[in-house]
Design a protein around this motif. Structure first.
Motif, mmCIF file in Angstrom:
data_model
loop_
_atom_site.group_PDB
_atom_site.id
_atom_site.type_symbol
_atom_site.label_atom_id
_atom_site.label_comp_id
_atom_site.label_asym_id
_atom_site.label_seq_id
_atom_site.Cartn_x
_atom_site.Cartn_y
_atom_site.Cartn_z
ATOM 1 N N UNK A 7 19.586 -12.976 17.878
ATOM 2 C CA UNK A 7 18.491 -13.950 17.314
ATOM 3 C C UNK A 7 18.118 -13.774 16.190
ATOM 4 N N UNK A 8 17.638 -14.916 15.408
ATOM 5 C CA UNK A 8 17.426 -14.981 14.131
ATOM 6 C C UNK A 8 16.042 -14.325 13.994
ATOM 7 N N UNK A 9 15.576 -14.029 12.843
ATOM 8 C CA UNK A 9 14.142 -13.443 12.619
ATOM 9 C C UNK A 9 13.129 -14.129 12.235
ATOM 10 N N UNK A 10 13.471 -15.610 12.198
ATOM 11 C CA UNK A 10 12.709 -16.728 11.615
ATOM 12 C C UNK A 10 13.017 -17.859 12.480
ATOM 13 N N UNK A 46 14.035 -6.473 15.475
ATOM 14 C CA UNK A 46 13.171 -5.317 15.655
ATOM 15 C C UNK A 46 11.688 -5.622 15.488
ATOM 16 N N UNK A 47 11.407 -6.426 14.721
ATOM 17 C CA UNK A 47 9.963 -6.794 14.177
ATOM 18 C C UNK A 47 9.119 -7.479 15.471
ATOM 19 N N UNK A 48 9.853 -8.253 16.064
ATOM 20 C CA UNK A 48 9.228 -9.152 17.413
ATOM 21 C C UNK A 48 9.129 -8.036 18.597
ATOM 22 N N UNK A 49 9.693 -7.028 18.565
ATOM 23 C CA UNK A 49 9.831 -6.327 19.968
ATOM 24 C C UNK A 49 9.117 -5.058 19.607
ATOM 25 N N UNK A 50 8.310 -4.738 20.813
ATOM 26 C CA UNK A 50 7.454 -3.376 20.549
ATOM 27 C C UNK A 50 7.998 -2.480 21.680
ATOM 28 N N UNK A 51 7.890 -1.412 21.597
ATOM 29 C CA UNK A 51 8.841 -0.132 22.202
ATOM 30 C C UNK A 51 7.903 0.940 22.574
ATOM 31 N N UNK A 52 7.798 1.357 24.000
ATOM 32 C CA UNK A 52 6.867 2.491 23.895
ATOM 33 C C UNK A 52 7.259 3.257 25.228
ATOM 34 N N UNK A 53 7.267 4.504 25.436
ATOM 35 C CA UNK A 53 7.327 5.455 26.416
ATOM 36 C C UNK A 53 6.172 5.442 27.346
ATOM 37 N N UNK A 54 6.195 4.924 28.669
ATOM 38 C CA UNK A 54 5.030 4.577 29.567
ATOM 39 C C UNK A 54 5.361 5.789 30.683
ATOM 40 N N UNK A 55 4.458 6.348 31.236
ATOM 41 C CA UNK A 55 4.356 6.992 32.628
ATOM 42 C C UNK A 55 4.125 5.767 33.615
ATOM 43 N N UNK A 56 5.039 5.796 34.405
ATOM 44 C CA UNK A 56 5.246 4.933 35.524
ATOM 45 C C UNK A 56 5.465 5.813 36.853
ATOM 46 N N UNK A 57 4.652 5.038 38.003
ATOM 47 C CA UNK A 57 5.086 5.706 39.252
ATOM 48 C C UNK A 57 6.248 5.565 39.860
ATOM 49 N N UNK A 58 6.650 6.342 40.834
ATOM 50 C CA UNK A 58 7.824 6.274 41.408
ATOM 51 C C UNK A 58 7.942 4.937 42.238
#
Length: 110
Positions: A7-10, A46-58
């Protein structure tokens, strides 16, 4: 070979595709009237996406996605309604890699 759709960045740039060619992979811009036929892996700016490690329940993948949306909604000022979320597999500690992007940014690739 897996095809890649970038995808383009603009808004004024054209998406690009990498696909098999006679002498190896070929990367080219898609014409405005052209669609990528067949399956392809979507590559987001990459500038448009946010990445995080989250604790999630089973639970099931749907439950993990709902829990991630709840947590992201608390962290994002606009809430999670306008976002597309992708949730990876949980690790041994119960954490999962969660990526979110604005739905309107993702729409051209879909």
């Amino acid at each position: 070979m897996t095809r890649l759709l970038f995808l383009p960045d603009g808004p004024d740039a054209a998406p690009e595709i990498v696909e098999p060619g006679v002498a190896g992979p070929v990367r080219r811009k898609l014409l405005p009237s052209e669609q990528a036929d067949g399956p392809a892996m979507l590559v987001l700016p990459g500038a448009g996406a946010v990445t995080r490690w989250l604790e999630l329940p089973a639970g099931s993948p749907a439950q993990a996605r709902a829990a991630a949306a709840f947590q992201v909604g608390d962290a994002v000022a606009a809430g999670a309604e306008g976002l597309h979320l992708a949730v990876g597999e949980r690790d041994a500690e119960g954490r999962a890699l969660v990526v979110w992007i604005d739905r309107e940014t993702l729409r051209p690739g879909l």
